[in-house]
Motif scaffolding. Structure first.
Motif, PDB file in Angstrom:
ATOM      1  N   ARG A 247      57.472  47.690 -41.458  1.00 28.70           N
ATOM      2  CA  ARG A 247      56.048  47.642 -41.135  1.00 28.70           C
ATOM      3  C   ARG A 247      55.835  47.096 -39.724  1.00 28.70           C
ATOM      4  O   ARG A 247      56.713  46.450 -39.163  1.00 28.70           O
ATOM      5  CB  ARG A 247      55.295  46.725 -42.121  1.00 28.70           C
ATOM      6  CG  ARG A 247      55.266  47.225 -43.547  1.00 28.70           C
ATOM      7  CD  ARG A 247      54.442  46.275 -44.387  1.00 28.70           C
ATOM      8  NE  ARG A 247      54.358  46.700 -45.777  1.00 28.70           N
ATOM      9  CZ  ARG A 247      53.660  46.057 -46.706  1.00 28.70           C
ATOM     10  NH1 ARG A 247      53.015  44.942 -46.384  1.00 28.70           N
ATOM     11  NH2 ARG A 247      53.621  46.510 -47.939  1.00 28.70           N
ATOM     12  N   ARG A 248      54.647  47.371 -39.205  1.00 30.58           N
ATOM     13  CA  ARG A 248      54.264  46.792 -37.912  1.00 30.58           C
ATOM     14  C   ARG A 248      54.320  45.271 -38.015  1.00 30.58           C
ATOM     15  O   ARG A 248      53.803  44.681 -38.972  1.00 30.58           O
ATOM     16  CB  ARG A 248      52.855  47.234 -37.528  1.00 30.58           C
ATOM     17  CG  ARG A 248      52.317  46.589 -36.236  1.00 30.58           C
ATOM     18  CD  ARG A 248      50.887  47.041 -35.955  1.00 30.58           C
ATOM     19  NE  ARG A 248      50.284  46.291 -34.863  1.00 30.58           N
ATOM     20  CZ  ARG A 248      50.402  46.586 -33.571  1.00 30.58           C
ATOM     21  NH1 ARG A 248      51.120  47.632 -33.218  1.00 30.58           N
ATOM     22  NH2 ARG A 248      49.825  45.857 -32.633  1.00 30.58           N
ATOM     23  N   GLY A 249      54.941  44.644 -37.043  1.00 31.24           N
ATOM     24  CA  GLY A 249      55.047  43.188 -37.033  1.00 31.24           C
ATOM     25  C   GLY A 249      56.398  42.674 -37.465  1.00 31.24           C
ATOM     26  O   GLY A 249      56.723  41.501 -37.233  1.00 31.24           O
ATOM     27  N   ASP A 250      57.225  43.545 -38.083  1.00 30.13           N
ATOM     28  CA  ASP A 250      58.578  43.123 -38.467  1.00 30.13           C
ATOM     29  C   ASP A 250      59.414  42.865 -37.206  1.00 30.13           C
ATOM     30  O   ASP A 250      59.393  43.665 -36.261  1.00 30.13           O
ATOM     31  CB  ASP A 250      59.266  44.216 -39.303  1.00 30.13           C
ATOM     32  CG  ASP A 250      58.696  44.319 -40.713  1.00 30.13           C
ATOM     33  OD1 ASP A 250      58.011  43.374 -41.143  1.00 30.13           O
ATOM     34  OD2 ASP A 250      58.934  45.354 -41.366  1.00 30.13           O
ATOM     35  N   ARG A 284      59.862  39.123 -41.588  1.00 33.84           N
ATOM     36  CA  ARG A 284      58.505  39.645 -41.809  1.00 33.84           C
ATOM     37  C   ARG A 284      57.541  38.471 -41.920  1.00 33.84           C
ATOM     38  O   ARG A 284      57.710  37.618 -42.804  1.00 33.84           O
ATOM     39  CB  ARG A 284      58.459  40.505 -43.072  1.00 33.84           C
ATOM     40  CG  ARG A 284      57.044  40.937 -43.468  1.00 33.84           C
ATOM     41  CD  ARG A 284      57.076  42.043 -44.503  1.00 33.84           C
ATOM     42  NE  ARG A 284      57.624  43.274 -43.948  1.00 33.84           N
ATOM     43  CZ  ARG A 284      57.877  44.380 -44.653  1.00 33.84           C
ATOM     44  NH1 ARG A 284      57.652  44.382 -45.957  1.00 33.84           N
ATOM     45  NH2 ARG A 284      58.361  45.458 -44.070  1.00 33.84           N
ATOM     46  N   PRO A 285      56.529  38.390 -41.023  1.00 27.91           N
ATOM     47  CA  PRO A 285      55.563  37.297 -41.100  1.00 27.91           C
ATOM     48  C   PRO A 285      54.906  37.231 -42.468  1.00 27.91           C
ATOM     49  O   PRO A 285      54.673  38.267 -43.109  1.00 27.91           O
ATOM     50  CB  PRO A 285      54.542  37.653 -40.007  1.00 27.91           C
ATOM     51  CG  PRO A 285      55.305  38.521 -39.055  1.00 27.91           C
ATOM     52  CD  PRO A 285      56.262  39.300 -39.910  1.00 27.91           C
ATOM     53  N   ASP A 286      54.615  36.011 -42.896  1.00 23.95           N
ATOM     54  CA  ASP A 286      54.042  35.870 -44.240  1.00 23.95           C
ATOM     55  C   ASP A 286      52.677  36.536 -44.353  1.00 23.95           C
ATOM     56  O   ASP A 286      52.213  36.857 -45.438  1.00 23.95           O
ATOM     57  CB  ASP A 286      53.940  34.390 -44.629  1.00 23.95           C
ATOM     58  CG  ASP A 286      53.079  33.585 -43.660  1.00 23.95           C
ATOM     59  OD1 ASP A 286      52.598  34.153 -42.666  1.00 23.95           O
ATOM     60  OD2 ASP A 286      52.896  32.379 -43.919  1.00 23.95           O
ATOM     61  N   SER A 287      52.032  36.791 -43.210  1.00 18.36           N
ATOM     62  CA  SER A 287      50.713  37.427 -43.243  1.00 18.36           C
ATOM     63  C   SER A 287      50.786  38.879 -43.681  1.00 18.36           C
ATOM     64  O   SER A 287      49.781  39.448 -44.127  1.00 18.36           O
ATOM     65  CB  SER A 287      50.051  37.350 -41.854  1.00 18.36           C
ATOM     66  OG  SER A 287      50.858  38.001 -40.891  1.00 18.36           O
ATOM     67  N   ILE A 288      51.964  39.525 -43.547  1.00 19.51           N
ATOM     68  CA  ILE A 288      52.088  40.927 -43.978  1.00 19.51           C
ATOM     69  C   ILE A 288      53.096  41.075 -45.112  1.00 19.51           C
ATOM     70  O   ILE A 288      53.406  42.185 -45.527  1.00 19.51           O
ATOM     71  CB  ILE A 288      52.496  41.838 -42.797  1.00 19.51           C
ATOM     72  CG1 ILE A 288      53.871  41.451 -42.247  1.00 19.51           C
ATOM     73  CG2 ILE A 288      51.464  41.811 -41.701  1.00 19.51           C
ATOM     74  CD1 ILE A 288      54.410  42.427 -41.219  1.00 19.51           C
ATOM     75  N   ALA A 289      53.602  39.962 -45.605  1.00 18.85           N
ATOM     76  CA  ALA A 289      54.605  40.014 -46.677  1.00 18.85           C
ATOM     77  C   ALA A 289      53.963  40.463 -47.988  1.00 18.85           C
ATOM     78  O   ALA A 289      52.818  40.156 -48.282  1.00 18.85           O
ATOM     79  CB  ALA A 289      55.250  38.652 -46.855  1.00 18.85           C
ATOM     80  N   SER A 290      54.732  41.235 -48.760  1.00 24.08           N
ATOM     81  CA  SER A 290      54.277  41.670 -50.094  1.00 24.08           C
ATOM     82  C   SER A 290      55.510  41.755 -50.973  1.00 24.08           C
ATOM     83  O   SER A 290      56.369  40.881 -50.921  1.00 24.08           O
ATOM     84  CB  SER A 290      53.544  43.014 -49.988  1.00 24.08           C
ATOM     85  OG  SER A 290      54.384  44.000 -49.431  1.00 24.08           O
ATOM     86  N   SER A 306      58.186  33.040 -42.067  1.00 19.13           N
ATOM     87  CA  SER A 306      58.528  34.460 -42.162  1.00 19.13           C
ATOM     88  C   SER A 306      59.630  34.664 -43.200  1.00 19.13           C
ATOM     89  O   SER A 306      60.519  33.818 -43.351  1.00 19.13           O
ATOM     90  CB  SER A 306      59.007  34.991 -40.795  1.00 19.13           C
ATOM     91  OG  SER A 306      57.978  34.933 -39.837  1.00 19.13           O
TER      92      SER A 306
END
Length: 465
Positions: A247-250, A284-290, A306
């Motif tokens: 994803r974007r941001g990785d 992966r930042p925690d803001s985009i983690a799933s 992250s």
């Protein structure tokens, strides 16, 4: 003979630049003279001539009291107002009593507005251009995420900066991830250009050279600091990266055990594979983690929160180049109409400040005047290069030239708007204008100085070809 031949060859190469510089100059001169013209008309002064370009006249027509002219020499223009001592040195009409429609019969404050109208309109033009560029294109930059790349034998390298440094401050200001890392205003800071970095856990400070503007000109604007974070900006559809769940941001930190510090590192490693599976570790930042991406393994968590993942991925051949389908991160900022106005006006002020600082550095001896001063040939080259780069670059240069023209014209030099302004301020204070003889003499001196200055910058341009 070889040097003469080279100069002639360079002059021929310069010819395609002429059209673009004429277009830019005509726009700037028209707007500047329009400022004088409209203020003169507003205060019911008679305008005898509105000329874009200097004689000889190519074409002209008379409407009312005003002759509108296009001249063959596209290096400026003028508005001839009745009752005013200007570049024409025409003083015959000043022997009679002032007439109501003449410049000299109007209050000082009105004459000041007429004189400064050109400068004001050039500034307004620059603001409108910057506003339009913000509204149309927004802004884009690579964010300072992590370490920087320092090119060898550049200003930054000579300062002591090295590839792998993490820039943490510029001139005492903390570097933010959502703004460009360095601006030209930072580089030309009056107190000096100071860069704070982290290197192997140690804080270091480096200072730029005193003549940094001269060195920038000699290096064609290359400072030598690049941001190239190994952070994913775009994941292309139906590619190995998309199938692996990127994803974007990785942030990719490792490929087959090799640490990745820059996006160009992973380009190089992936490009040299033969399509075999590679082991990739990324944060992966925690803001985009799933949920954990399919096929990936969660390895842990970093100090900043992250999540660390590892997966296997095989690059695919794309026209002889192995790729996984990712592009580097670029921050795009779009502006609403009101935001464009605010940002465009702010850029006008910041650009004006940079130009003032540049002039100050020149006239205080910090910089080499000959190496930094550019005349018509240098402007033509710059304008053509900007036009080749596209509409954004061309109009950006026009805006900067408009501000430069405004600043140049407001300098307190006889024959320039600033020289006239000095006389009007004097008259407003002492309630008496300087004698006609004195004004005519200073006009002649001012014109001579301008001609010498123009000859110098043109000759200087030729030497630099």
């Amino acid at each position: 003979m070889d040097s003469i031949s080279n100069i002639l060859s360079n002059v021929l190469d310069f010819l395609p630049y002429v059209g673009w510089v004429i277009l830019a100059i005509m726009i700037l001169v028209f707007i500047h003279e329009l400022g004088h013209f409209l203020f003169a008309k507003l205060f019911k002064m008679r305008v005898e001539k509105f000329s874009i370009g200097f004689p000889p006249k190519i074409i002209g027509t008379t409407v009312g009291d005003t002759e509108y002219v296009i001249g063959l020499t596209p290096l400026g223009g003028y508005v001839k107002i009745s009752g005013m001592v200007d570049e024409s040195m025409d003083s015959d009409q000043l022997a009679s009593e002032p007439q109501p429609w003449e410049f000299r019969s109007k209050p000082v404050w009105q004459r000041i507005l007429v004189i400064t109208g050109g400068v004001l309109f050039n500034m307004i033009l620059a603001a409108f251009i910057f506003i339009g560029l913000k509204a149309t294109y927004g802004s884009a930059f690579v964010p300072p995420l992590g370490s920087v790349v320092i090119a060898d034998s550049t200003i930054a390298y000579d300062m002591g900066l090295r590839t792998g440094d993490k820039i943490v401050s510029i001139n005492g200001r903390d570097v933010m991830q959502n703004t460009p890392i360095i601006s030209i205003g930072d580089i030309l800071n009056e107190s000096g250009f100071v860069v704070g970095v982290e290197r192997e856990g140690e804080g270091l400070t480096f200072r730029g050279p005193d003549d940094i503007m001269t060195q920038l000109n000699e290096s064609e604007g290359v400072l030598g600091i690049g941001t190239d974070p190994p952070v994913v900006g775009i994941v292309l559809l139906a590619t190995p990266a998309a199938e692996a769940g990127f994803r974007r941001g990785d942030r990719i930190v490792e490929i087959d055990g090799t640490p990745i510090n820059f996006f160009n590192d992973l380009r190089h490693i992936i490009g040299e594979t033969d399509g075999s599976e590679m082991s990739i570790v990324w944060h992966r930042p925690d803001s985009i983690a799933s949920d954990i991406p399919e096929g990936a393994t969660r390895l842990g968590i970093t100090d900043d929160g992250s999540i660390i993942y590892q997966t296997g991925i095989a690059a695919r051949d794309n026209d002889g180049v192995f790729q996984v389908g990712i592009k580097p991160i670029v921050f795009y900022e779009e502006y609403s109409f009101s935001e464009s106005i605010t940002s465009g006006i702010a850029q006008t002020f910041s650009t004006t400040s940079v130009i003032f600082v540049s002039l100050k550095r020149l006239f205080t001896g910090k910089e080499d005047i000959r190496k930094n001063l550019g005349g018509p040939i240098a402007i033509a080259k710059l304008t053509k290069e900007a036009a080749d780069a596209g509409a954004y670059s061309f109009w950006n240069i026009v805006a900067m030239l408009s501000i430069t023209l405004a600043i140049f014209n407001i300098l307190p030099v006889p024959a320039l708007d600033g020289g006239h302004l000095v006389f009007l301020i004097y008259e407003g204070i002492v309630r008496k204008e300087p004698s006609l003889k004195f004004r005519m003499a200073t006009q002649q001196v001012g014109m001579a100085l301008l001609l010498v200055f123009m000859a110098f910058v043109i000759f200087n341009d030729i030497l630099k070809l």
